[in-house]
Scaffold this motif. Structure first.
Motif, PDB file in Angstrom:
ATOM      1  N   VAL A   1       0.860  -1.184   0.000  1.00  0.00           N
ATOM      2  CA  VAL A   1       0.000   0.000   0.000  1.00  0.00           C
ATOM      3  C   VAL A   1       0.895   1.233   0.000  1.00  0.00           C
ATOM      4  N   PRO A   2       0.760   2.126  -0.979  1.00  0.00           N
ATOM      5  CA  PRO A   2       1.632   3.298  -1.013  1.00  0.00           C
ATOM      6  C   PRO A   2       1.268   4.302   0.075  1.00  0.00           C
ATOM      7  N   VAL A   3       2.278   4.878   0.715  1.00  0.00           N
ATOM      8  CA  VAL A   3       2.029   5.929   1.705  1.00  0.00           C
ATOM      9  C   VAL A   3       2.639   7.255   1.255  1.00  0.00           C
ATOM     10  N   VAL A   4       3.641   7.181   0.372  1.00  0.00           N
ATOM     11  CA  VAL A   4       4.240   8.394  -0.200  1.00  0.00           C
ATOM     12  C   VAL A   4       4.692   8.071  -1.624  1.00  0.00           C
ATOM     13  N   PHE A   5       5.052   9.128  -2.366  1.00  0.00           N
ATOM     14  CA  PHE A   5       5.733   8.943  -3.645  1.00  0.00           C
ATOM     15  C   PHE A   5       6.887   9.930  -3.703  1.00  0.00           C
ATOM     16  N   PHE A   6       7.856   9.649  -4.557  1.00  0.00           N
ATOM     17  CA  PHE A   6       8.941  10.618  -4.762  1.00  0.00           C
ATOM     18  C   PHE A   6       9.244  10.715  -6.253  1.00  0.00           C
ATOM     19  N   ASP A   7       9.772  11.861  -6.631  1.00  0.00           N
ATOM     20  CA  ASP A   7      10.071  12.143  -8.037  1.00  0.00           C
ATOM     21  C   ASP A   7      11.492  11.720  -8.376  1.00  0.00           C
ATOM     22  N   SER A   8      11.661  11.253  -9.602  1.00  0.00           N
ATOM     23  CA  SER A   8      12.984  10.919 -10.117  1.00  0.00           C
ATOM     24  C   SER A   8      12.978  11.155 -11.620  1.00  0.00           C
ATOM     25  N   PRO A   9      14.153  11.154 -12.290  1.00  0.00           N
ATOM     26  CA  PRO A   9      14.172  11.315 -13.745  1.00  0.00           C
ATOM     27  C   PRO A   9      13.369  10.236 -14.475  1.00  0.00           C
ATOM     28  N   GLN A  10      13.209   9.061 -13.845  1.00  0.00           N
ATOM     29  CA  GLN A  10      12.453   7.970 -14.473  1.00  0.00           C
ATOM     30  C   GLN A  10      10.945   8.146 -14.312  1.00  0.00           C
ATOM     31  N   GLY A  11      10.520   8.952 -13.353  1.00  0.00           N
ATOM     32  CA  GLY A  11       9.098   9.148 -13.111  1.00  0.00           C
ATOM     33  C   GLY A  11       8.806   9.207 -11.623  1.00  0.00           C
ATOM     34  N   GLN A  12       7.568   9.023 -11.269  1.00  0.00           N
ATOM     35  CA  GLN A  12       7.136   9.068  -9.877  1.00  0.00           C
ATOM     36  C   GLN A  12       7.108   7.661  -9.294  1.00  0.00           C
ATOM     37  N   HIS A  13       7.800   7.479  -8.186  1.00  0.00           N
ATOM     38  CA  HIS A  13       7.938   6.164  -7.556  1.00  0.00           C
ATOM     39  C   HIS A  13       6.976   6.047  -6.375  1.00  0.00           C
ATOM     40  N   LEU A  14       6.271   4.934  -6.308  1.00  0.00           N
ATOM     41  CA  LEU A  14       5.421   4.651  -5.150  1.00  0.00           C
ATOM     42  C   LEU A  14       6.235   3.939  -4.082  1.00  0.00           C
ATOM     43  N   MET A  15       6.001   4.302  -2.817  1.00  0.00           N
ATOM     44  CA  MET A  15       6.759   3.728  -1.702  1.00  0.00           C
ATOM     45  C   MET A  15       5.788   3.348  -0.591  1.00  0.00           C
ATOM     46  N   ASP A  16       6.000   2.164   0.002  1.00  0.00           N
ATOM     47  CA  ASP A  16       5.115   1.741   1.088  1.00  0.00           C
ATOM     48  C   ASP A  16       5.657   2.200   2.436  1.00  0.00           C
ATOM     49  N   ALA A  17       4.976   1.821   3.524  1.00  0.00           N
ATOM     50  CA  ALA A  17       5.333   2.299   4.861  1.00  0.00           C
ATOM     51  C   ALA A  17       6.707   1.813   5.306  1.00  0.00           C
ATOM     52  N   GLY A  18       7.187   0.736   4.716  1.00  0.00           N
ATOM     53  CA  GLY A  18       8.509   0.229   5.057  1.00  0.00           C
ATOM     54  C   GLY A  18       9.625   0.851   4.241  1.00  0.00           C
ATOM     55  N   GLY A  19       9.271   1.776   3.345  1.00  0.00           N
ATOM     56  CA  GLY A  19      10.280   2.425   2.514  1.00  0.00           C
ATOM     57  C   GLY A  19      10.621   1.656   1.254  1.00  0.00           C
ATOM     58  N   VAL A  20       9.804   0.664   0.889  1.00  0.00           N
ATOM     59  CA  VAL A  20      10.069  -0.117  -0.321  1.00  0.00           C
ATOM     60  C   VAL A  20       9.525   0.629  -1.536  1.00  0.00           C
ATOM     61  N   ASP A  21      10.405   0.911  -2.480  1.00  0.00           N
ATOM     62  CA  ASP A  21      10.041   1.552  -3.749  1.00  0.00           C
ATOM     63  C   ASP A  21       9.659   0.423  -4.705  1.00  0.00           C
ATOM     64  N   TYR A  22       8.372   0.312  -5.040  1.00  0.00           N
ATOM     65  CA  TYR A  22       7.921  -0.885  -5.746  1.00  0.00           C
ATOM     66  C   TYR A  22       7.278  -0.641  -7.106  1.00  0.00           C
ATOM     67  N   ALA A  23       7.053   0.624  -7.491  1.00  0.00           N
ATOM     68  CA  ALA A  23       6.425   0.874  -8.790  1.00  0.00           C
ATOM     69  C   ALA A  23       6.745   2.289  -9.254  1.00  0.00           C
ATOM     70  N   ILE A  24       6.859   2.459 -10.565  1.00  0.00           N
ATOM     71  CA  ILE A  24       7.010   3.785 -11.166  1.00  0.00           C
ATOM     72  C   ILE A  24       5.746   4.059 -11.966  1.00  0.00           C
ATOM     73  N   GLU A  25       4.908   4.923 -11.420  1.00  0.00           N
ATOM     74  CA  GLU A  25       3.621   5.233 -12.043  1.00  0.00           C
ATOM     75  C   GLU A  25       3.010   6.444 -11.340  1.00  0.00           C
ATOM     76  N   PRO A  26       2.015   7.084 -11.929  1.00  0.00           N
ATOM     77  CA  PRO A  26       1.379   8.231 -11.274  1.00  0.00           C
ATOM     78  C   PRO A  26       0.784   7.823  -9.932  1.00  0.00           C
ATOM     79  N   PRO A  27       0.990   8.632  -8.911  1.00  0.00           N
ATOM     80  CA  PRO A  27       0.458   8.289  -7.587  1.00  0.00           C
ATOM     81  C   PRO A  27      -1.054   8.467  -7.543  1.00  0.00           C
ATOM     82  N   PRO A  28      -1.725   7.744  -6.664  1.00  0.00           N
ATOM     83  CA  PRO A  28      -3.171   7.946  -6.489  1.00  0.00           C
ATOM     84  C   PRO A  28      -3.436   9.312  -5.874  1.00  0.00           C
ATOM     85  N   PRO A  29      -4.626   9.867  -6.075  1.00  0.00           N
ATOM     86  CA  PRO A  29      -4.951  11.191  -5.519  1.00  0.00           C
ATOM     87  C   PRO A  29      -4.779  11.217  -4.004  1.00  0.00           C
TER      88      PRO A  29
END
Length: 254
Positions: free
Chosen positions: A133-161
């Motif tokens: 479950v994403p709790v934050v996202f961060f920007d990078s040259p590759q796109g927007q990364h979704l990150m869960d509560a444990g800090g795992v970056d698991y997807a590059i895609e637009p974040p949910p609203p």
């Protein structure tokens, strides 16, 4: 004197008879014990043989083999993705399915947070997946990364609203600043956490939170986060733009 000798002789015969009786009883007891041990050994041998035969049947026989794979998911990971890495062939005897290894392969899918692989006799393998479950996202040259509560970056895609942006020098699971920023976000009161638009942490001692309406919470370090969280709820009821709880004993509003 004769009577005395006779009494002693009678007594000796009685003692001799008691000893013989005890020896006889001891022999009978030992024989019963040996007989019981033989019976226990025979019963145990029969049980082991039956169990070994049953295991052999289940291990090699197609009677209890995989005929169905049941997938239970709660998000975007598809059954096709899971089956590709599960590597369990139909017709494999259920006992020969390594559920632990299969679960580890499925856990390698980036979106998968937890997975359980079970045998269900007579012919089903059940795979249950819980996604990150994403709790934050961060920007990078590759796109927007979704990150869960444990800090795992698991997807590059637009974040949910409504998802908060994370701003740190090197966001990632093994980054200490990232973990501290996520811990601060978790400590916020729930009603405040849902208003967060950005968590910024240039360093572990300089953390700030921006809300959807533009107000800023100056948090400082992660120390005393529980006390800071209690102060924030009251402080945000006051008018202002910058709410500083870095020293929870002396909070300020600007």
């Amino acid at each position: 004197m004769r009577r005395g000798r006779s009494s002693r002789a009678g007594s000796d015969r009685e003692h001799s008879g008691s000893a013989e009786n005890r020896v006889g009883r001891g022999s009978a007891d030992r024989e019963r014990a040996r007989s019981l041990r033989r019976k226990v050994f025979l019963v145990t041998a029969v049980c082991v043989t039956v169990i070994a035969a049953l295991v052999g049947v289940l291990w090699f026989s197609p009677l209890m083999s995989v005929r169905q794979i049941a997938y239970v998911g709660d998000g975007r990971v598809t059954e096709e993705e899971v089956l590709r890495v599960l590597d369990v062939a139909e017709g494999t005897p259920l006992l020969r399915v390594d559920t632990g290894a299969a679960a580890r392969r499925v856990a390698g899918i980036p979106r998968v947070a937890e997975v359980r692989v079970q045998r269900e006799y007579p012919s089903t393998v059940r795979v249950t997946v819980m996604e990150r479950v994403p709790v934050v996202f961060f920007d990078s040259p590759q796109g927007q990364h979704l990150m869960d509560a444990g800090g795992v970056d698991y997807a590059i895609e637009p974040p949910p609203p409504g998802l908060a942006r994370l701003v740190t020098p090197t966001p990632g699971h093994d980054d200490h600043v990232t973990q501290v920023a996520l811990a601060v976000l978790e400590q916020l009161p729930e009603e405040v956490r849902f208003q967060v638009s950005e968590v910024a942490a240039p360093t572990i001692s300089n953390i700030s939170v921006t809300l959807d309406d533009g107000r800023v919470l100056v948090w400082g370090s992660a120390e005393d986060s529980e006390r800071k969280s209690a102060v924030v709820s009251v402080l945000l009821t006051q008018p202002g733009q910058v709410f500083d709880v870095s020293s929870p004993e002396l909070p300020t509003v600007k």
